[in-house]
Design an enzyme around this catalytic site. Structure first.
Site, PDB file in Angstrom:
ATOM      1  N   PRO A  23      16.768  31.425  63.177  1.00 58.40           N
ATOM      2  CA  PRO A  23      14.977  32.333  63.786  1.00 58.40           C
ATOM      3  C   PRO A  23      15.572  32.674  65.176  1.00 58.40           C
ATOM      4  CG  PRO A  23      16.085  29.756  64.321  1.00 58.40           C
ATOM      5  CD  PRO A  23      17.323  29.828  63.310  1.00 58.40           C
ATOM      6  N   CYS A  25      13.397  34.597  68.186  1.00 58.10           N
ATOM      7  CA  CYS A  25      11.563  34.892  69.378  1.00 58.10           C
ATOM      8  C   CYS A  25      12.334  36.633  69.052  1.00 58.10           C
ATOM      9  CB  CYS A  25      11.961  34.566  70.142  1.00 58.10           C
ATOM     10  SG  CYS A  25      11.334  32.836  70.206  1.00 58.10           S
ATOM     11  N   TYR A 183      13.479  22.155  74.148  1.00 57.22           N
ATOM     12  CA  TYR A 183      11.429  22.487  73.769  1.00 57.22           C
ATOM     13  C   TYR A 183      10.982  20.654  73.410  1.00 57.22           C
ATOM     14  CZ  TYR A 183      12.523  27.328  74.012  1.00 57.22           C
ATOM     15  OH  TYR A 183      13.738  28.271  74.314  1.00 57.22           O
TER      16      TYR A 183
HETATM   17  C1  LIG Z   1      17.012  36.889  70.836  1.00 55.81           C
HETATM   18  C2  LIG Z   1      17.337  36.018  70.549  1.00 55.81           C
HETATM   19  C3  LIG Z   1      16.083  34.949  70.264  1.00 55.81           C
HETATM   20  C4  LIG Z   1      16.376  33.862  69.353  1.00 55.81           C
HETATM   21  N1  LIG Z   1      15.382  33.246  69.577  1.00 55.81           N
HETATM   22  C5  LIG Z   1      15.619  31.503  68.524  1.00 55.81           C
HETATM   23  C6  LIG Z   1      14.239  30.709  68.618  1.00 55.81           C
HETATM   24  O1  LIG Z   1      13.598  31.087  68.529  1.00 55.81           O
HETATM   25  N2  LIG Z   1      14.844  29.465  67.842  1.00 55.81           N
HETATM   26  C7  LIG Z   1      15.887  28.709  67.374  1.00 55.81           C
HETATM   27  O2  LIG Z   1      15.930  27.389  67.517  1.00 55.81           O
HETATM   28  N3  LIG Z   1      17.084  28.923  68.424  1.00 55.81           N
HETATM   29  C8  LIG Z   1      16.827  30.677  69.305  1.00 55.81           C
HETATM   30  N4  LIG Z   1      17.719  31.744  69.139  1.00 55.81           N
HETATM   31  C9  LIG Z   1      19.531  30.744  68.793  1.00 55.81           C
HETATM   32  C10 LIG Z   1      19.532  31.442  67.826  1.00 55.81           C
HETATM   33  O3  LIG Z   1      19.016  31.325  66.965  1.00 55.81           O
HETATM   34  C11 LIG Z   1      21.488  31.007  67.700  1.00 55.81           C
HETATM   35  O4  LIG Z   1      21.032  29.834  67.515  1.00 55.81           O
HETATM   36  C12 LIG Z   1      22.416  31.534  68.351  1.00 55.81           C
HETATM   37  O5  LIG Z   1      21.857  33.243  68.795  1.00 55.81           O
HETATM   38  C13 LIG Z   1      23.232  31.363  68.114  1.00 55.81           C
HETATM   39  O6  LIG Z   1      24.127  32.033  67.794  1.00 55.81           O
HETATM   40  P1  LIG Z   1      25.029  33.572  67.299  1.00 55.81           P
HETATM   41  O7  LIG Z   1      26.664  33.093  68.456  1.00 55.81           O
HETATM   42  O8  LIG Z   1      24.650  33.481  66.310  1.00 55.81           O
HETATM   43  O9  LIG Z   1      23.886  34.251  68.441  1.00 55.81           O
HETATM   44  C14 LIG Z   1      17.574  32.919  69.930  1.00 55.81           C
HETATM   45  C15 LIG Z   1      18.721  33.588  70.216  1.00 55.81           C
HETATM   46  C16 LIG Z   1      18.587  34.598  70.504  1.00 55.81           C
HETATM   47  C17 LIG Z   1      19.432  35.932  70.624  1.00 55.81           C
END
Ligand SMILES: Cc1cc2nc3c(=O)[nH]c(=O)nc-3n(C[C@H](O)[C@H](O)[C@H](O)COP(=O)(O)O)c2cc1C
Length: 361
Positions: A23, A25, A183
């Site tokens: 997920p 945002c 949160y």
């Molecule tokens: C732009 C952006 C928005 C995010 N929004 C959410 C969100 O809405 N809910 C959530 O649980 N984590 C959110 N995260 C965290 C990601 O879901 C993920 O757990 C985190 O980026 C680590 O994974 P990655 O290293 O593959 O980016 C967001 C991360 C990014 C980069």
């Protein structure tokens, strides 16, 4: 031994592979409404071959948004724009999921690319009063959030219930409760943010009461044959905070409430923590919850290499891998991973692309 491209059946749903879009945002809604952006953003990742796509943290009430531009599902008007995205994702083979959320004491901030002041928005700036288990601001010096009363807690749980029903109407077949990243639910879990002395604070049983009650209410409103997951910050990574052992215990309790999978993230409940960030840094947390609680898990966090992702599944450290930022860089990551792992054909994009791009010979 399962691999990255093996399907996974949970309840009545089969994911075509173990690759999920985490997920994320977009901070790109007006009044919580999904737009063409969401259709193209989520739709591209369905075309790219992901098995599961979990739409961004979607607020169950306007006060629960991180920014004024967050997505929401607090009214029936939000349903149809989201339904447009779920129809598209499902048509192209991805399971459409949604994360329902309440930002609690981390609500009312600016879009991240504008966050120069790193301060909550005031009412004058278009912000709103934040709510939390206790009047402890996220950053020292910020205005304290309002401590929720018992009845206000009930109202928020009712908002999660109503949003769950709307999520079903919008065509989602996977529901996630956001219990991570500082949160509202996570701020109940952690003794660093929860200083209550009533039945919602103090002991482990009391600090997890909000989550367990909310999960129970949502589970009852969500079809029994559809998957339900909870994202946890498995640890605060800080002395005196929420721990991995507590996450394992909570996961056992959630399993008995009908939670099918724990999505294992970590941190962001308190500021100024140094995280051990690196390739696959949170996979160990997924492994701990999976082994300790005997529940399916998703691993997330700097998973971007196909061999690494395949090994996480193959070694039984998670049932699904979720990719965040890498999926923003490359919506066709599943297709590219199938080529890298020499498994051409295991990801088929829709015909207008597929007949051209499948490697031959
Ligand atoms: C732009 C952006 C928005 C995010 N929004 C959410 C969100 O809405 N809910 C959530 O649980 N984590 C959110 N995260 C965290 C990601 O879901 C993920 O757990 C985190 O980026 C680590 O994974 P990655 O290293 O593959 O980016 C967001 C991360 C990014 C980069």
């Amino acid at each position: 031994m399962a691999g990255l491209f093996d399907p996974l059946t949970i309840k009545s749903i089969t994911l075509r592979n173990r690759i999920g879009v985490s997920p994320m945002c977009q901070y790109w809604s007006e009044d919580g409404m999904a737009s063409d952006w969401h259709l193209v953003h989520l739709g591209s990742r369905a075309i790219g071959g992901a098995g599961l796509i979990i739409a961004e943290a979607t607020a169950v009430e306007a006060r629960g948004r991180i920014t004024p531009q967050d997505a929401g599902l607090w009214s029936d008007d939000h349903i149809e724009p989201l339904a447009r995205t779920t129809r598209f994702m499902a048509q192209y083979g991805a399971v459409p999921g949604i994360q329902l959320a309440h930002a609690g004491r981390k609500a009312s901030t600016e879009q991240p690319w504008k966050r120069t002041r790193d301060k909550p928005l005031t009412i004058d700036q278009g912000g709103w009063e934040r709510v939390a288990p206790s009047p402890v601001p996220f950053r020292p010096g910020d205005t304290a959030p309002k401590e929720l009363t018992f009845l206000e807690i009930r109202d928020i749980q009712q908002a999660f219930h109503a949003a769950t029903i709307r999520a079903k109407e919008a065509g989602y077949s996977w529901l996630e409760f956001h219990g991570a990243h500082g949160y509202l639910a996570h701020s109940f879990h952690s003794p660093l943010s929860n200083k209550r002395t009533d039945q919602y604070g103090g002991s482990f049983e009391n600090r997890t009461r909000f989550t367990l009650e909310t999960v129970r209410i949502m589970r009852a409103a969500w079809p029994e044959n559809l998957p339900f997951s909870v994202r946890l910050s498995v640890t605060d990574w800080v002395e005196g905070g929420w721990t991995t052992e507590e996450s394992v215990e909570l996961s056992k309790l959630m399993k008995s409430e009908g939670v099918d999978l724990v999505d294992c993230s970590s941190g962001y409940g308190v500021p100024s923590v140094t995280y051990p960030v690196g390739q696959g840094w949170q996979v160990q947390l997924s492994e701990a919850v999976r082994n300790g609680a005997g529940i399916m898990t998703a691993a997330v966090g700097m998973i971007n290499d196909p061999a690494q992702a395949d090994a996480i599944i193959g070694e039984g450290r998670a049932d699904i891998v979720l990719l965040g930022s890498e999926m923003l860089r490359d919506p066709y990551w599943p297709f590219h991973a199938s080529i890298a792992l020499k498994k051409p054909g295991s990801v088929r994009m829709p015909l207008p692309y597929d007949y051209v791009i499948q490697p031959h010979g």
